[in-house]
Design an enzyme around this catalytic site. Structure first.
Site, PDB file in Angstrom:
ATOM      1  N   GLY A  10      11.530  25.227 -26.383  1.00 48.20           N
ATOM      2  CA  GLY A  10      12.636  25.893 -27.047  1.00 48.20           C
ATOM      3  C   GLY A  10      12.166  26.680 -28.258  1.00 48.20           C
ATOM      4  O   GLY A  10      11.004  26.581 -28.674  1.00 48.20           O
ATOM      5  N   GLN A  11      13.077  27.452 -28.856  1.00 47.45           N
ATOM      6  CA  GLN A  11      12.667  28.275 -29.992  1.00 47.45           C
ATOM      7  C   GLN A  11      12.222  27.420 -31.183  1.00 47.45           C
ATOM      8  O   GLN A  11      11.274  27.773 -31.887  1.00 47.45           O
ATOM      9  CB  GLN A  11      13.771  29.246 -30.391  1.00 47.45           C
ATOM     10  CG  GLN A  11      15.097  28.636 -30.776  1.00 47.45           C
ATOM     11  CD  GLN A  11      16.134  29.706 -31.092  1.00 47.45           C
ATOM     12  OE1 GLN A  11      15.827  30.894 -31.238  1.00 47.45           O
ATOM     13  NE2 GLN A  11      17.382  29.312 -31.197  1.00 47.45           N
ATOM     14  N   ASP A  35      12.620  14.130 -18.278  1.00 44.56           N
ATOM     15  CA  ASP A  35      14.043  14.419 -18.169  1.00 44.56           C
ATOM     16  C   ASP A  35      14.788  13.654 -19.257  1.00 44.56           C
ATOM     17  O   ASP A  35      14.845  12.416 -19.229  1.00 44.56           O
ATOM     18  CB  ASP A  35      14.543  14.014 -16.785  1.00 44.56           C
ATOM     19  CG  ASP A  35      16.030  14.235 -16.597  1.00 44.56           C
ATOM     20  OD1 ASP A  35      16.672  14.791 -17.504  1.00 44.56           O
ATOM     21  OD2 ASP A  35      16.549  13.844 -15.530  1.00 44.56           O
ATOM     22  N   ALA A  59      17.693  19.818 -26.929  1.00 47.48           N
ATOM     23  CA  ALA A  59      19.146  19.714 -27.057  1.00 47.48           C
ATOM     24  C   ALA A  59      19.827  20.554 -25.999  1.00 47.48           C
ATOM     25  O   ALA A  59      19.243  21.489 -25.445  1.00 47.48           O
ATOM     26  CB  ALA A  59      19.596  20.170 -28.447  1.00 47.48           C
ATOM     27  N   THR A  61      22.408  23.233 -25.830  1.00 50.36           N
ATOM     28  CA  THR A  61      22.942  24.142 -26.844  1.00 50.36           C
ATOM     29  C   THR A  61      23.896  25.195 -26.291  1.00 50.36           C
ATOM     30  O   THR A  61      24.327  26.076 -27.038  1.00 50.36           O
ATOM     31  CB  THR A  61      21.788  24.862 -27.574  1.00 50.36           C
ATOM     32  OG1 THR A  61      20.985  25.561 -26.618  1.00 50.36           O
ATOM     33  CG2 THR A  61      20.926  23.860 -28.334  1.00 50.36           C
ATOM     34  N   TYR A  98      17.434  16.846 -34.892  1.00 52.92           N
ATOM     35  CA  TYR A  98      18.099  18.042 -35.422  1.00 52.92           C
ATOM     36  C   TYR A  98      19.541  18.091 -34.940  1.00 52.92           C
ATOM     37  O   TYR A  98      19.818  17.951 -33.744  1.00 52.92           O
ATOM     38  CB  TYR A  98      17.343  19.303 -35.001  1.00 52.92           C
ATOM     39  CG  TYR A  98      15.902  19.266 -35.455  1.00 52.92           C
ATOM     40  CD1 TYR A  98      15.545  19.674 -36.729  1.00 52.92           C
ATOM     41  CD2 TYR A  98      14.913  18.750 -34.615  1.00 52.92           C
ATOM     42  CE1 TYR A  98      14.229  19.589 -37.163  1.00 52.92           C
ATOM     43  CE2 TYR A  98      13.603  18.670 -35.038  1.00 52.92           C
ATOM     44  CZ  TYR A  98      13.262  19.085 -36.313  1.00 52.92           C
ATOM     45  OH  TYR A  98      11.955  18.987 -36.744  1.00 52.92           O
ATOM     46  N   ASP A 101      25.831  22.443 -37.634  1.00 53.23           N
ATOM     47  CA  ASP A 101      27.038  22.686 -38.431  1.00 53.23           C
ATOM     48  C   ASP A 101      28.315  22.454 -37.624  1.00 53.23           C
ATOM     49  O   ASP A 101      29.398  22.313 -38.194  1.00 53.23           O
ATOM     50  CB  ASP A 101      27.026  24.117 -38.970  1.00 53.23           C
ATOM     51  CG  ASP A 101      26.962  25.155 -37.864  1.00 53.23           C
ATOM     52  OD1 ASP A 101      25.901  25.233 -37.202  1.00 53.23           O
ATOM     53  OD2 ASP A 101      27.946  25.881 -37.640  1.00 53.23           O
ATOM     54  N   TYR A 124      30.381  20.211 -27.550  1.00 52.01           N
ATOM     55  CA  TYR A 124      29.046  20.327 -28.132  1.00 52.01           C
ATOM     56  C   TYR A 124      28.978  19.615 -29.480  1.00 52.01           C
ATOM     57  O   TYR A 124      28.087  18.780 -29.728  1.00 52.01           O
ATOM     58  CB  TYR A 124      28.673  21.798 -28.288  1.00 52.01           C
ATOM     59  CG  TYR A 124      27.434  22.026 -29.112  1.00 52.01           C
ATOM     60  CD1 TYR A 124      26.179  21.684 -28.628  1.00 52.01           C
ATOM     61  CD2 TYR A 124      27.513  22.594 -30.391  1.00 52.01           C
ATOM     62  CE1 TYR A 124      25.027  21.882 -29.397  1.00 52.01           C
ATOM     63  CE2 TYR A 124      26.375  22.803 -31.149  1.00 52.01           C
ATOM     64  CZ  TYR A 124      25.132  22.448 -30.658  1.00 52.01           C
ATOM     65  OH  TYR A 124      24.017  22.649 -31.423  1.00 52.01           O
ATOM     66  N   TRP A 149      22.864  28.446 -37.026  1.00 49.88           N
ATOM     67  CA  TRP A 149      22.547  29.823 -36.650  1.00 49.88           C
ATOM     68  C   TRP A 149      21.035  30.046 -36.483  1.00 49.88           C
ATOM     69  O   TRP A 149      20.448  30.965 -37.065  1.00 49.88           O
ATOM     70  CB  TRP A 149      23.107  30.793 -37.691  1.00 49.88           C
ATOM     71  CG  TRP A 149      24.596  30.821 -37.831  1.00 49.88           C
ATOM     72  CD1 TRP A 149      25.488  29.867 -37.445  1.00 49.88           C
ATOM     73  CD2 TRP A 149      25.374  31.876 -38.411  1.00 49.88           C
ATOM     74  NE1 TRP A 149      26.780  30.251 -37.740  1.00 49.88           N
ATOM     75  CE2 TRP A 149      26.742  31.478 -38.331  1.00 49.88           C
ATOM     76  CE3 TRP A 149      25.070  33.097 -38.998  1.00 49.88           C
ATOM     77  CZ2 TRP A 149      27.778  32.278 -38.807  1.00 49.88           C
ATOM     78  CZ3 TRP A 149      26.103  33.897 -39.481  1.00 49.88           C
ATOM     79  CH2 TRP A 149      27.436  33.492 -39.382  1.00 49.88           C
TER      80      TRP A 149
END
Length: 298
Positions: A10-11, A35, A59, A61, A98, A101, A124, A149
């Protein structure tokens, strides 16, 4: 004293590989390695690797999709962190996780602090809050970072979406009544590494000690303001885009309905994090400039 990283592709996971590698031997796992919906597989992975630190950057997302896929969202965002926390207790490891918000309803007029009441408005948000609660209930030594964000060079995010749309269209309409702080994945990764160093890879935390921190970049703005800045820094029409910054129209959330109502206020007060670790949370714009330069260089 190894570090086990989940969600390497992921990023955020991509940046964590860079930031964590100098601290200790790093075991980085992606979706193909384990998994997260399989509790037995998670327990087996932790037992086999015996890490001193578990970093969960994985996560679910897809905020809108989660409304119709609550079972999967809960399995990944709530059950997996709980299982990892139980593994951390059993092995004596530190767990880093993590959150978001979206645990807030966005109705507060000032930035949120960690002690504010939570009131998630979506599947979510509820799944992420359940993940936090499972970690706290486990008694694991843990750090939980709520952020907002997130953007980065790797993976899908708002920056890449705006660049794509600005190449395809002469004008855009972007919501202007939702405020938050664009937060670089690289910043989250660097803060994570700094916290680990100051805590001696968790050895300075007491048994069962859990800490919750807000982690976001400085200088919040609206989604529309963010979109305009992305196009400006990318050079607008001079940079090969069809849409210029002044052709991005501000609209209300009511004019852009989505399955999930986004928080109107996503601003996070990061004073606790800055004070505990003697950190300065910087502006997001230099990170955006670097990301755009990297994209342009390809």
């Amino acid at each position: 004293m190894s570090i086990l990283l989940l969600g390497k592709d992921g990023q955020l996971g991509w940046e964590l590989q860079r930031a964590l590698a100098p601290l200790a031997p790093l075991i980085a796992c992606g979706r193909g390695d384990c998994d997260l919906g399989d509790a037995a597989a998670l327990r087996a992975l932790v037992a086999a690797t015996r890490p001193a630190v578990i970093v969960n950057a994985a996560a679910y997302t897809a905020v809108d999709k989660a409304e119709a896929d609550a079972t999967t969202a809960h399995a990944i965002n709530a059950e997996a962190p709980r299982v990892l926390a139980e593994c951390a207790v059993a092995s004596g490891a530190l767990l880093i996780h993590y959150s978001t918000d979206y645990v807030y309803d966005g109705k507060k007029s000032a930035p949120y602090v960690e002690t504010d009441a939570v009131a998630p408005q979506s599947v979510y948000g509820r799944s992420k809050l359940a993940g936090e609660e499972g970690i706290r209930a486990s008694g694991a030594r843990s750090l939980v970072f709520r952020t907002s964000w997130v953007f980065g060079e790797h993976g899908g995010n708002f920056v890449r979406t705006i660049l794509r749309l600005a190449r395809e269209r002469d004008s855009l309409s972007v919501v202007d009544d939702q405020i938050g702080s664009p937060t670089p994945a690289a910043l989250i990764a660097d803060v994570t590494a700094a916290a680990l160093l100051r805590l001696d890879l968790g050895r300075r935390l007491g048994d069962g000690e859990t800490r919750l921190y807000h982690l976001a970049a400085a200088n919040p703005l609206s989604w529309c303001g963010f979109a305009r800045r992305i196009v400006e820094l990318a050079g607008g029409r001079a940079g090969g885009l069809r849409c210029a910054a002044d052709a991005i129209r501000a609209i209300s959330s009511a004019e852009y309905p989505t399955p999930v109502r986004r928080p109107a206020n996503s601003r996070l007060d990061c004073s606790r994090l800055a004070g505990d670790f003697d950190l300065h949370l910087p502006d997001w714009q230099p990170y955006l400039q670097r990301m755009l330069a990297q994209i342009a260089a390809r």
